[in-house]
Design a protein around this motif. Structure first.
Motif, PDB file in Angstrom:
ATOM      1  N   THR A   1       0.907  -1.093  -0.006  1.00 17.39           N
ATOM      2  CA  THR A   1      -0.227   0.065  -0.122  1.00 17.39           C
ATOM      3  C   THR A   1       0.917   1.275   0.097  1.00 17.39           C
ATOM      4  O   THR A   1       2.013   1.431   0.730  1.00 17.39           O
ATOM      5  CB  THR A   1      -0.936   0.090   1.118  1.00 17.39           C
ATOM      6  OG1 THR A   1      -1.577   1.265   1.235  1.00 17.39           O
ATOM      7  CG2 THR A   1      -0.294  -0.145   2.624  1.00 17.39           C
ATOM      8  N   GLU A   2       0.476   2.182  -0.830  1.00 18.74           N
ATOM      9  CA  GLU A   2       1.348   3.521  -0.570  1.00 18.74           C
ATOM     10  C   GLU A   2       0.721   4.515   0.090  1.00 18.74           C
ATOM     11  O   GLU A   2       1.217   5.633   0.080  1.00 18.74           O
ATOM     12  CB  GLU A   2       1.209   3.909  -2.204  1.00 18.74           C
ATOM     13  CG  GLU A   2       1.908   3.091  -3.351  1.00 18.74           C
ATOM     14  CD  GLU A   2       1.840   3.663  -4.522  1.00 18.74           C
ATOM     15  OE1 GLU A   2       0.893   4.458  -4.856  1.00 18.74           O
ATOM     16  OE2 GLU A   2       2.859   3.217  -5.540  1.00 18.74           O
ATOM     17  N   LYS A   3      -0.405   3.907   0.793  1.00 16.81           N
ATOM     18  CA  LYS A   3      -0.714   4.965   2.145  1.00 16.81           C
ATOM     19  C   LYS A   3       0.237   4.991   3.310  1.00 16.81           C
ATOM     20  O   LYS A   3      -0.027   5.823   4.144  1.00 16.81           O
ATOM     21  CB  LYS A   3      -2.033   4.545   2.476  1.00 16.81           C
ATOM     22  CG  LYS A   3      -3.156   4.231   1.652  1.00 16.81           C
ATOM     23  CD  LYS A   3      -4.102   5.691   1.488  1.00 16.81           C
ATOM     24  CE  LYS A   3      -5.190   5.759   0.334  1.00 16.81           C
ATOM     25  NZ  LYS A   3      -6.426   4.959   0.933  1.00 16.81           N
TER      26      LYS A   3
ATOM     27  N   ALA B   1     -10.277  -9.870   4.965  1.00 17.07           N
ATOM     28  CA  ALA B   1     -10.108  -8.559   5.601  1.00 17.07           C
ATOM     29  C   ALA B   1      -9.605  -7.676   4.319  1.00 17.07           C
ATOM     30  O   ALA B   1     -10.138  -6.466   4.141  1.00 17.07           O
ATOM     31  CB  ALA B   1      -9.376  -8.635   6.575  1.00 17.07           C
ATOM     32  N   LEU B   2      -8.523  -8.219   3.526  1.00 21.07           N
ATOM     33  CA  LEU B   2      -8.146  -7.261   2.683  1.00 21.07           C
ATOM     34  C   LEU B   2      -9.084  -6.933   1.439  1.00 21.07           C
ATOM     35  O   LEU B   2      -8.848  -6.207   0.709  1.00 21.07           O
ATOM     36  CB  LEU B   2      -6.724  -8.100   1.993  1.00 21.07           C
ATOM     37  CG  LEU B   2      -5.650  -7.974   2.911  1.00 21.07           C
ATOM     38  CD1 LEU B   2      -4.444  -8.678   2.201  1.00 21.07           C
ATOM     39  CD2 LEU B   2      -5.027  -6.537   3.236  1.00 21.07           C
TER      40      LEU B   2
ATOM     41  N   VAL C   1      -9.448  -1.300   4.330  1.00 26.74           N
ATOM     42  CA  VAL C   1      -8.719  -1.985   4.906  1.00 26.74           C
ATOM     43  C   VAL C   1      -7.187  -1.883   3.805  1.00 26.74           C
ATOM     44  O   VAL C   1      -7.283  -2.536   2.952  1.00 26.74           O
ATOM     45  CB  VAL C   1      -8.895  -3.645   5.342  1.00 26.74           C
ATOM     46  CG1 VAL C   1      -7.685  -4.194   5.782  1.00 26.74           C
ATOM     47  CG2 VAL C   1     -10.041  -3.657   6.354  1.00 26.74           C
ATOM     48  N   GLU C   2      -6.356  -1.431   4.607  1.00 25.81           N
ATOM     49  CA  GLU C   2      -4.998  -1.199   3.801  1.00 25.81           C
ATOM     50  C   GLU C   2      -3.968  -2.173   4.195  1.00 25.81           C
ATOM     51  O   GLU C   2      -3.188  -2.624   3.370  1.00 25.81           O
ATOM     52  CB  GLU C   2      -4.411   0.053   3.870  1.00 25.81           C
ATOM     53  CG  GLU C   2      -5.239   1.427   3.069  1.00 25.81           C
ATOM     54  CD  GLU C   2      -5.232   1.208   1.691  1.00 25.81           C
ATOM     55  OE1 GLU C   2      -3.873   0.619   1.295  1.00 25.81           O
ATOM     56  OE2 GLU C   2      -6.193   1.501   1.152  1.00 25.81           O
ATOM     57  N   VAL C   3      -4.201  -2.637   5.481  1.00 22.57           N
ATOM     58  CA  VAL C   3      -3.013  -3.339   6.200  1.00 22.57           C
ATOM     59  C   VAL C   3      -3.860  -4.386   6.827  1.00 22.57           C
ATOM     60  O   VAL C   3      -4.643  -4.189   7.536  1.00 22.57           O
ATOM     61  CB  VAL C   3      -1.927  -2.728   6.690  1.00 22.57           C
ATOM     62  CG1 VAL C   3      -0.734  -3.773   7.469  1.00 22.57           C
ATOM     63  CG2 VAL C   3      -1.263  -1.856   5.811  1.00 22.57           C
ATOM     64  N   VAL C   4      -3.250  -5.650   6.913  1.00 21.59           N
ATOM     65  CA  VAL C   4      -3.625  -6.814   7.992  1.00 21.59           C
ATOM     66  C   VAL C   4      -2.637  -6.897   8.942  1.00 21.59           C
ATOM     67  O   VAL C   4      -1.460  -7.297   8.250  1.00 21.59           O
ATOM     68  CB  VAL C   4      -4.339  -8.020   7.412  1.00 21.59           C
ATOM     69  CG1 VAL C   4      -4.439  -9.094   8.535  1.00 21.59           C
ATOM     70  CG2 VAL C   4      -5.756  -7.982   6.719  1.00 21.59           C
ATOM     71  N   LEU C   5      -2.859  -6.805  10.210  1.00 17.90           N
ATOM     72  CA  LEU C   5      -1.835  -7.152  11.365  1.00 17.90           C
ATOM     73  C   LEU C   5      -2.204  -8.538  11.674  1.00 17.90           C
ATOM     74  O   LEU C   5      -3.315  -8.842  12.067  1.00 17.90           O
ATOM     75  CB  LEU C   5      -2.058  -6.102  12.429  1.00 17.90           C
ATOM     76  CG  LEU C   5      -1.195  -6.251  13.517  1.00 17.90           C
ATOM     77  CD1 LEU C   5       0.167  -6.066  13.239  1.00 17.90           C
ATOM     78  CD2 LEU C   5      -1.407  -5.271  14.696  1.00 17.90           C
TER      79      LEU C   5
END
Length: 371
Positions: free
Chosen positions: A78-80, A303-304, A309-313
């Motif tokens: 992701t570029e966010k 989730a993605l 949602v940009e990232v899944v932890l």
């Protein structure tokens, strides 16, 4: 801030124009067949045109309802969120797990998997809560870079539940000890509760002061992004409206969707605030072998799939689980969806009815939000 739906709408308009051109050419051929009195060809073309249009319409409607983009390949990064060197971060963030014995090698394997991928664009993203809780994992994290130059290609995030300036200062110092000592990429104000709000949209004074204090780290070049986490989606909605936050961490998984999708995610999308989703496996309670079979990777790709949602932890407990979680994401890189439509519908049908029926684990701290 630009509307997050604008690019999607533009592509829908482009797709419509292209479909119109294709159909026009098909009808030209149809007319030629008719002039040649080739009735079988005419019938075949009409059938093809009708089925093609019905299929395209269903795809566009489905992707619009899910917030996806049928022409956009899924991406591992992701570029966010970017590293100090300007690399986009991996959409799978590896976190420390307090209730497991993660090895020292686990963070290094994660780094090597990303660096050895065909597309090595995605930068490693490490997250750790209290750094004193898992020394082996943190030992590996601190070895993930060799010098100040390679440090700039990795994204580290940590934080704390404290709100006082002195306690926040200590947590920052603790976190810096494992990522080079100069700066932390993301500082997370953790576990924000409903009683820290003055209203549904207004942050309380103590919380706002804590955010302002963390912002001072940014001005001092000791922190790059200011983040916040919460288990409440009403709090998440309020945090999404806070201009002083760069990202928020929210709960989201197959059996815990309603509050996220109706309360917090719409506000995050409206304000272009990236969401880091956590507890995507519901403490490893969602994986199952029976139909519909659900793997760790399924929980992550589910989730993605959501546009907020940009990232899944995720806290892989060992190397095998890291493989299970990460390798299927590489396999999705040439796809248009993180999860197939049929799989998505199956897991929604199985897990998504009565969310409270899954709450025998005490997962939902705010059950009223899911009603």
């Amino acid at each position: 801030k630009s509307c997050p739906c604008s690019s999607f709408i533009h592509k829908i308009e482009l797709q419509t124009a292209m479909r119109f051109l294709v159909v026009a050419l098909q009808w030209v051929v149809f007319v030629l067949c008719a002039l040649l009195d080739d009735r079988s060809s005419c019938c075949a073309f009409v059938s093809h045109i009708m089925s093609h249009q019905l299929h395209q319409s269903s795809v566009v409607l489905l992707m619009a309802s899910k917030g996806g983009d049928a022409d956009k390949n899924v991406r591992m990064f992701t570029e966010k969120l970017m590293t100090a060197s300007g690399k986009p971060v991996c959409r799978y963030a590896l976190g420390g797990a307090a209730r497991s014995m993660q090895s020292e090698y686990l963070p290094l394997k994660y780094r090597d998997m990303l660096q050895n991928a065909d597309d090595d664009t995605a930068a490693p993203f490490y997250f750790y809560y209290n750094p004193h809780r898992y020394p082996q994992f943190l030992s590996g994290v601190s070895q993930a870079f060799e010098d100040s130059t390679t440090r700039r290609d990795i994204f580290f995030a940590s934080g704390g539940t404290e709100r006082s300036p002195a306690a926040l200062d200590q947590r920052l110092d603790d976190a810096l000890a494992f990522c080079g000592g100069e700066y932390l990429d993301g500082f997370v104000l953790e576990y924000i509760c409903q009683d820290e709000l003055d209203s549904d949209t207004q942050l309380g004074k103590e919380l706002q002061n804590a955010i302002d204090h963390v912002q001072s780290y940014v001005r001092e070049n000791r922190v790059r992004y200011v983040m916040a986490s919460t288990h409440s989606h009403r709090v998440g909605r309020a945090l999404s409206g806070a201009a002083s936050l760069d990202a928020i961490m929210l709960r989201y998984n197959m059996s815990h969707r309603k509050a996220a999708e109706t309360i917090s995610f719409p506000k995050a999308l409206e304000n272009n605030i990236p969401v880091l989703a956590f507890t995507t496996t519901r403490w490893n309670g969602l994986q199952r072998e029976a139909s519909p079979a659900v793997t760790t990777a399924d929980c992550i790709t589910f989730a993605l799939q959501h546009p907020a949602v940009e990232v899944v932890l995720h806290s892989a407990r060992d190397e095998d689980e890291l493989d299970d979680a990460l390798l299927p994401l590489f396999a999705c890189s040439d796809s248009t969806h993180w999860m197939s439509d049929s799989k998505y519908d199956d897991v929604c049908a199985y897990y998504g009815g009565d969310e409270m029926a899954w709450n025998d684990d005490g997962y939902d701290e705010y059950p009223d939000e899911s009603i």
